[in-house]
Design a protein around this motif. Sequence first.
Motif, mmCIF file in Angstrom:
data_model
loop_
_atom_site.group_PDB
_atom_site.id
_atom_site.type_symbol
_atom_site.label_atom_id
_atom_site.label_comp_id
_atom_site.label_asym_id
_atom_site.label_seq_id
_atom_site.Cartn_x
_atom_site.Cartn_y
_atom_site.Cartn_z
ATOM 1 N N PRO A 185 49.612 -3.344 -16.175
ATOM 2 C CA PRO A 185 48.354 -3.224 -16.265
ATOM 3 C C PRO A 185 48.001 -1.668 -15.671
ATOM 4 O O PRO A 185 48.780 -0.854 -14.914
ATOM 5 N N GLN A 186 46.944 -1.491 -16.443
ATOM 6 C CA GLN A 186 46.908 0.323 -16.189
ATOM 7 C C GLN A 186 45.027 0.819 -16.872
ATOM 8 O O GLN A 186 44.488 -0.019 -16.644
ATOM 9 N N HIS A 187 45.237 2.083 -15.627
ATOM 10 C CA HIS A 187 43.754 2.408 -15.958
ATOM 11 C C HIS A 187 43.733 3.302 -16.992
ATOM 12 O O HIS A 187 44.690 4.015 -17.492
ATOM 13 N N PRO A 188 42.713 3.238 -17.907
ATOM 14 C CA PRO A 188 42.546 3.646 -19.257
ATOM 15 C C PRO A 188 43.247 4.951 -19.353
ATOM 16 O O PRO A 188 43.751 5.920 -19.859
ATOM 17 N N ALA A 189 42.490 5.779 -18.022
ATOM 18 C CA ALA A 189 42.799 7.218 -17.974
ATOM 19 C C ALA A 189 44.106 7.402 -17.659
ATOM 20 O O ALA A 189 44.823 7.864 -18.653
ATOM 21 N N ASP A 190 44.846 6.445 -17.730
ATOM 22 C CA ASP A 190 46.293 7.114 -17.282
ATOM 23 C C ASP A 190 47.198 6.373 -18.589
ATOM 24 O O ASP A 190 48.311 7.190 -19.027
ATOM 25 N N LEU A 191 46.402 5.155 -18.665
ATOM 26 C CA LEU A 191 46.943 5.614 -20.895
ATOM 27 C C LEU A 191 46.640 6.796 -21.473
ATOM 28 O O LEU A 191 47.952 6.608 -22.609
ATOM 29 N N ALA A 192 45.827 6.978 -21.298
ATOM 30 C CA ALA A 192 44.985 8.428 -22.146
ATOM 31 C C ALA A 192 46.260 9.534 -21.708
ATOM 32 O O ALA A 192 46.682 10.475 -22.522
ATOM 33 N N ARG A 193 46.893 9.311 -21.013
ATOM 34 C CA ARG A 193 47.876 11.013 -20.010
ATOM 35 C C ARG A 193 48.696 10.323 -21.038
ATOM 36 O O ARG A 193 49.559 11.453 -21.237
ATOM 37 N N GLU A 194 49.471 8.965 -20.080
ATOM 38 C CA GLU A 194 50.272 9.037 -21.503
ATOM 39 C C GLU A 194 51.131 9.114 -22.569
ATOM 40 O O GLU A 194 51.703 9.784 -22.800
ATOM 41 N N LEU A 195 49.519 8.584 -23.043
ATOM 42 C CA LEU A 195 49.887 8.957 -24.936
ATOM 43 C C LEU A 195 49.506 9.678 -25.405
ATOM 44 O O LEU A 195 49.743 10.783 -25.940
ATOM 45 N N GLY A 196 48.718 11.155 -24.218
ATOM 46 C CA GLY A 196 48.854 12.551 -25.065
ATOM 47 C C GLY A 196 47.294 12.659 -25.732
ATOM 48 O O GLY A 196 47.253 13.709 -26.120
ATOM 49 N N GLY A 204 36.329 1.298 -12.026
ATOM 50 C CA GLY A 204 37.526 1.114 -13.000
ATOM 51 C C GLY A 204 37.926 -0.027 -13.558
ATOM 52 O O GLY A 204 37.405 -1.004 -13.471
ATOM 53 N N VAL A 205 38.401 0.346 -14.300
ATOM 54 C CA VAL A 205 38.650 -0.217 -15.410
ATOM 55 C C VAL A 205 40.584 -0.560 -15.363
ATOM 56 O O VAL A 205 41.106 -0.190 -15.333
ATOM 57 N N ILE A 206 40.507 -1.723 -15.057
ATOM 58 C CA ILE A 206 42.314 -2.451 -15.782
ATOM 59 C C ILE A 206 41.897 -3.125 -17.158
ATOM 60 O O ILE A 206 41.711 -4.261 -17.280
ATOM 61 N N VAL A 207 43.635 -2.292 -17.683
ATOM 62 C CA VAL A 207 44.016 -2.959 -18.967
ATOM 63 C C VAL A 207 45.059 -3.659 -19.238
ATOM 64 O O VAL A 207 45.905 -3.267 -18.294
ATOM 65 N N ARG A 208 45.338 -5.104 -19.891
ATOM 66 C CA ARG A 208 46.107 -5.944 -19.204
ATOM 67 C C ARG A 208 46.429 -6.259 -20.990
ATOM 68 O O ARG A 208 45.835 -6.478 -21.666
ATOM 69 N N ILE A 209 48.511 -6.177 -21.461
ATOM 70 C CA ILE A 209 48.062 -7.460 -22.365
ATOM 71 C C ILE A 209 48.542 -8.603 -22.146
ATOM 72 O O ILE A 209 48.140 -9.183 -21.259
ATOM 73 N N THR A 210 47.537 -9.174 -23.449
ATOM 74 C CA THR A 210 47.581 -10.730 -23.562
ATOM 75 C C THR A 210 48.598 -11.164 -24.062
ATOM 76 O O THR A 210 49.521 -10.666 -24.894
ATOM 77 N N PRO A 211 48.365 -12.932 -23.838
ATOM 78 C CA PRO A 211 49.836 -13.312 -24.963
ATOM 79 C C PRO A 211 50.283 -12.919 -26.861
ATOM 80 O O PRO A 211 50.885 -12.999 -26.585
ATOM 81 N N ALA A 212 48.874 -13.357 -26.535
ATOM 82 C CA ALA A 212 48.413 -12.761 -27.530
ATOM 83 C C ALA A 212 48.866 -11.589 -28.315
ATOM 84 O O ALA A 212 49.394 -11.052 -28.999
ATOM 85 N N GLY A 213 48.769 -10.216 -26.863
ATOM 86 C CA GLY A 213 48.926 -8.862 -28.058
ATOM 87 C C GLY A 213 50.689 -8.976 -27.509
ATOM 88 O O GLY A 213 51.371 -8.085 -27.987
ATOM 89 N N CYS A 214 51.497 -9.678 -26.377
ATOM 90 C CA CYS A 214 53.136 -9.617 -26.806
ATOM 91 C C CYS A 214 53.338 -9.800 -27.925
ATOM 92 O O CYS A 214 54.388 -9.631 -28.478
#
Length: 124
Positions: free
Chosen positions: A61-72, A102-112
Amino acid sequence: MSDPSPPPSTEAELNSPELRFLTALWDTWQALTTVGEARLRALHGLDLRGFVALSYLQAGPQHPADLARELGVPRYEVSRVLAALDALGTVTRERGDTDGRGVIVRITPAGCERWGRPCKPSAP
């Protein structure tokens, strides 16, 4: 008052090797992106940013802000990507911090499954 616009480019500047190289690189990137996006849509039903976001979320799981930073990319762009992934049922967004901000984003089984490889969806 000074004019903020740049001076007109000369013919030599417009035909410089550096600018020609960057233009060729841009054209190559656009061609590859077009082919890659079509393939990702056909195989996974995702665009490139959605596919890459799901890749990152498989780590946990990640915070959207962290994901934004990772993706640039800017946070608003990640918000759009996550909204599209949420609509597909591939991620969940939930309040993660105890104060509710804060919001946490998680992948679901459908996402996998959509990503195309077995992964372990993160538990809430």
